[in-house]
Design a protein around this motif. Sequence first.
Motif, PDB file in Angstrom:
ATOM      1  N   LEU A 158      14.973  15.693  44.475  1.00  0.00           N
ATOM      2  CA  LEU A 158      14.046  16.643  43.856  1.00  0.00           C
ATOM      3  C   LEU A 158      14.659  18.039  43.778  1.00  0.00           C
ATOM      4  N   GLY A 159      14.605  18.651  42.581  1.00  0.00           N
ATOM      5  CA  GLY A 159      15.071  20.008  42.407  1.00  0.00           C
ATOM      6  C   GLY A 159      16.566  20.176  42.263  1.00  0.00           C
ATOM      7  N   SER A 160      17.281  19.080  42.018  1.00  0.00           N
ATOM      8  CA  SER A 160      18.742  19.180  41.936  1.00  0.00           C
ATOM      9  C   SER A 160      19.233  19.621  40.563  1.00  0.00           C
ATOM     10  N   GLY A 161      18.346  19.680  39.573  1.00  0.00           N
ATOM     11  CA  GLY A 161      18.740  20.194  38.256  1.00  0.00           C
ATOM     12  C   GLY A 161      19.065  19.133  37.224  1.00  0.00           C
ATOM     13  N   LYS A 162      18.482  17.962  37.367  1.00  0.00           N
ATOM     14  CA  LYS A 162      18.792  16.852  36.455  1.00  0.00           C
ATOM     15  C   LYS A 162      18.410  17.179  35.010  1.00  0.00           C
ATOM     16  N   THR A 163      17.193  17.682  34.819  1.00  0.00           N
ATOM     17  CA  THR A 163      16.710  17.912  33.458  1.00  0.00           C
ATOM     18  C   THR A 163      17.542  18.970  32.739  1.00  0.00           C
ATOM     19  N   THR A 164      17.923  20.017  33.443  1.00  0.00           N
ATOM     20  CA  THR A 164      18.757  21.055  32.831  1.00  0.00           C
ATOM     21  C   THR A 164      20.092  20.479  32.394  1.00  0.00           C
ATOM     22  N   LEU A 165      20.715  19.695  33.253  1.00  0.00           N
ATOM     23  CA  LEU A 165      22.021  19.116  32.916  1.00  0.00           C
ATOM     24  C   LEU A 165      21.903  18.146  31.749  1.00  0.00           C
ATOM     25  N   VAL A 166      20.862  17.307  31.753  1.00  0.00           N
ATOM     26  CA  VAL A 166      20.681  16.344  30.662  1.00  0.00           C
ATOM     27  C   VAL A 166      20.449  17.067  29.345  1.00  0.00           C
ATOM     28  N   ARG A 167      19.642  18.126  29.372  1.00  0.00           N
ATOM     29  CA  ARG A 167      19.385  18.874  28.139  1.00  0.00           C
ATOM     30  C   ARG A 167      20.672  19.469  27.589  1.00  0.00           C
ATOM     31  N   LYS A 168      21.509  20.020  28.448  1.00  0.00           N
ATOM     32  CA  LYS A 168      22.788  20.580  28.009  1.00  0.00           C
ATOM     33  C   LYS A 168      23.685  19.497  27.411  1.00  0.00           C
ATOM     34  N   PHE A 169      23.693  18.328  28.040  1.00  0.00           N
ATOM     35  CA  PHE A 169      24.517  17.226  27.534  1.00  0.00           C
ATOM     36  C   PHE A 169      24.067  16.797  26.151  1.00  0.00           C
TER      37      PHE A 169
END
Length: 350
Positions: free
Chosen positions: A39-50
């Motif tokens: 939780l809170g590791s930044g998955k969504t941000t990284l996926v969006r950038k990809f």
Amino acid sequence: MSIDTIFDLFPSNTGTKFGRRQKRERGTRLPVTIVTGFLGSGKTTLVRKFLETPEGEGTALIVNEFGSVGIDDALLRKSTDEVTLLGNGCICCNTRSDLQVAIRKLVADRDRGKIPHFGRVLIETSGLADISPILQTFSTDRALGSEFSIEVVLTLVDGVNGLRNLEKAPEARKQAILADRLIITKTDIGDLKTIKQLKDKLKELNPRALIDTAVNGKLDPTFLIDSGRELLTARTGFVAEASHSDGVLSFVMREKSPLEWPVFYRAMELLITLRGPDLLRIKGLLSLKESKGPVVFQAVQHLIHPPVELAQWPDADRDSRVVFITRGVSEKQVTDLIAACKALGYTASE
């Protein structure tokens, strides 16, 4: 599944037991990337950038969240043509069948022209996910297994709270142990000493995985699309058995002499019969007497993936090497079992 069945599943015009030799282990199957992390590791941000990169084009996204209202999928919908939300649970447990339904629907909609063509599926798990059953899903469902292949398991670790999460949360530890690649996030706001300690801890938990960092979700996109070769190449060279919390062990079995496939397969079949639930992940390259190229062998818990013979070795190392991630099954137990099967005299005709 018997050895004969394995052979019959893969008839070959080229004379190999495992069908036509492939340039890469997934062959023509569509790649699947799994992005996980506590939780809170930044998955969504990284996926969006990809998804905003050229490499991310043509990606169908499956997002898993707890709760009936999806937040992450709303943040990602502008980045890709197809987002499927799996809410009210976790794809690793009570709604695992939803994952199968979602992927089948994606394929059906693509074939009918309802959604644009996609050449990759990316699964973003919930922060509390256990990915072992997800890996198993692609083995139990033959239709999925024939069309898709898991290529990369990428685990994000919070550079600020990661050490504490690894100490307190078994889910975080297991996500790190099962990863092909580990990405430390929030390094721009984390303490350098803490991040160094975190890297050391991750190396202890998973000596095979490549460890890198990402700031604000920026990461070389090939990390999400290249096959996790770290699991198969020189990074698997350590021989010491590593013991982790929760009774998880990891080790690499190496053998210089070519193996006999019937002996190795019978040993794995017996190991799975006896200790299937404790085999979290098995993956490696086999040098077999019966094959010209290396054979990729994979198993998850009770299931053995169809073996794939590659056209060539990925490096100069021609030894068989197999990574075992288990719960309480030691390297000696595995090697003793293989030796016992060899002593019993299994042959290719049996």
